[in-house]
Design a protein around this motif. Structure first.
Motif, mmCIF file in Angstrom:
data_model
loop_
_atom_site.group_PDB
_atom_site.id
_atom_site.type_symbol
_atom_site.label_atom_id
_atom_site.label_comp_id
_atom_site.label_asym_id
_atom_site.label_seq_id
_atom_site.Cartn_x
_atom_site.Cartn_y
_atom_site.Cartn_z
ATOM 1 N N GLY A 190 0.825 -1.215 0.000
ATOM 2 C CA GLY A 190 0.000 0.000 0.000
ATOM 3 C C GLY A 190 0.849 1.250 0.000
ATOM 4 O O GLY A 190 0.560 2.219 -0.708
ATOM 5 N N VAL A 191 1.914 1.252 0.798
ATOM 6 C CA VAL A 191 2.808 2.413 0.849
ATOM 7 C C VAL A 191 3.499 2.601 -0.498
ATOM 8 O O VAL A 191 3.593 3.717 -1.012
ATOM 9 N N ILE A 192 3.960 1.484 -1.079
ATOM 10 C CA ILE A 192 4.609 1.577 -2.394
ATOM 11 C C ILE A 192 3.618 2.084 -3.441
ATOM 12 O O ILE A 192 3.927 2.963 -4.252
ATOM 13 N N GLY A 193 2.399 1.540 -3.394
ATOM 14 C CA GLY A 193 1.359 1.985 -4.336
ATOM 15 C C GLY A 193 1.063 3.472 -4.179
ATOM 16 O O GLY A 193 0.913 4.208 -5.161
ATOM 17 N N ALA A 194 0.981 3.934 -2.957
ATOM 18 C CA ALA A 194 0.723 5.365 -2.710
ATOM 19 C C ALA A 194 1.891 6.203 -3.209
ATOM 20 O O ALA A 194 1.695 7.281 -3.791
ATOM 21 N N GLY A 195 3.104 5.703 -3.008
ATOM 22 C CA GLY A 195 4.286 6.426 -3.486
ATOM 23 C C GLY A 195 4.294 6.529 -5.002
ATOM 24 O O GLY A 195 4.582 7.586 -5.566
ATOM 25 N N VAL A 196 3.964 5.431 -5.677
ATOM 26 C CA VAL A 196 3.908 5.429 -7.150
ATOM 27 C C VAL A 196 2.836 6.402 -7.631
ATOM 28 O O VAL A 196 3.038 7.174 -8.571
ATOM 29 N N THR A 197 1.695 6.377 -6.973
ATOM 30 C CA THR A 197 0.610 7.301 -7.336
ATOM 31 C C THR A 197 1.047 8.750 -7.129
ATOM 32 O O THR A 197 0.774 9.621 -7.963
ATOM 33 N N LEU A 198 1.736 9.004 -6.034
ATOM 34 C CA LEU A 198 2.216 10.353 -5.739
ATOM 35 C C LEU A 198 3.218 10.814 -6.802
ATOM 36 O O LEU A 198 3.137 11.943 -7.291
ATOM 37 N N VAL A 199 4.147 9.935 -7.174
ATOM 38 C CA VAL A 199 5.125 10.267 -8.215
ATOM 39 C C VAL A 199 4.416 10.558 -9.536
ATOM 40 O O VAL A 199 4.727 11.525 -10.230
ATOM 41 N N ALA A 200 3.447 9.708 -9.883
ATOM 42 C CA ALA A 200 2.703 9.909 -11.127
ATOM 43 C C ALA A 200 1.943 11.240 -11.102
ATOM 44 O O ALA A 200 1.913 11.969 -12.101
ATOM 45 N N ALA A 201 1.353 11.556 -9.965
ATOM 46 C CA ALA A 201 0.624 12.829 -9.838
ATOM 47 C C ALA A 201 1.576 14.008 -9.997
ATOM 48 O O ALA A 201 1.257 14.995 -10.674
ATOM 49 N N HIS A 202 2.757 13.914 -9.381
ATOM 50 C CA HIS A 202 3.747 14.987 -9.531
ATOM 51 C C HIS A 202 4.196 15.124 -10.985
ATOM 52 O O HIS A 202 4.363 16.240 -11.489
ATOM 53 N N GLN A 203 4.374 13.993 -11.661
ATOM 54 C CA GLN A 203 4.764 14.044 -13.066
ATOM 55 C C GLN A 203 3.684 14.707 -13.911
ATOM 56 O O GLN A 203 3.976 15.509 -14.791
ATOM 57 N N MET A 204 2.434 14.375 -13.628
ATOM 58 C CA MET A 204 1.331 14.998 -14.368
ATOM 59 C C MET A 204 1.295 16.503 -14.122
ATOM 60 O O MET A 204 1.127 17.301 -15.053
#
Length: 102
Positions: free
Chosen positions: A15-29
């Motif tokens: 879950g933490v890794i998934g949230a981190g990936v989502t956060l990175v993707a959001a920052h990239q967007m």
């Protein structure tokens, strides 16, 4: 007890890794949108400057044409005055010659 806790621990990590990936993707967007907005602003500024330069060039061209027209008018009027003076001089010369012939 440790074995029972392991799967829950893995779920939390996932879950933490998934949230981190989502956060990175959001920052990239967000970064992409920001870069796109900046590029659009630069393009708009370029268009404004281009339009301003074109307007300035058009004004300069129009002013140049106006100056040229005024200079032509001055030249034509000067030529007209010269022609009138020459005509008056010729009329006087013809009158003087006519008096001499009388």
């Amino acid at each position: 007890l440790i074995l029972a806790a392991m799967p829950q621990h893995h779920t939390i990590i996932a879950g933490v890794i998934g949230a981190g990936v989502t956060l990175v993707a959001a920052h990239q967007m967000l970064d992409q949108r920001r870069a796109q907005a900046e590029a659009e602003e630069r393009e708009a500024e370029f268009q404004r400057r281009t339009a301003a330069h074109e307007e300035q060039n058009e004004r300069a061209r129009a002013e140049g044409e106006e100056r040229e027209r005024i200079e032509e008018d001055i030249f034509i009027r000067g030529m007209m005055h010269l022609a009138e003076a020459m005509h008056a001089g010729l009329v006087q010369e013809v009158a003087r010659l006519a008096r001499r012939l009388e």
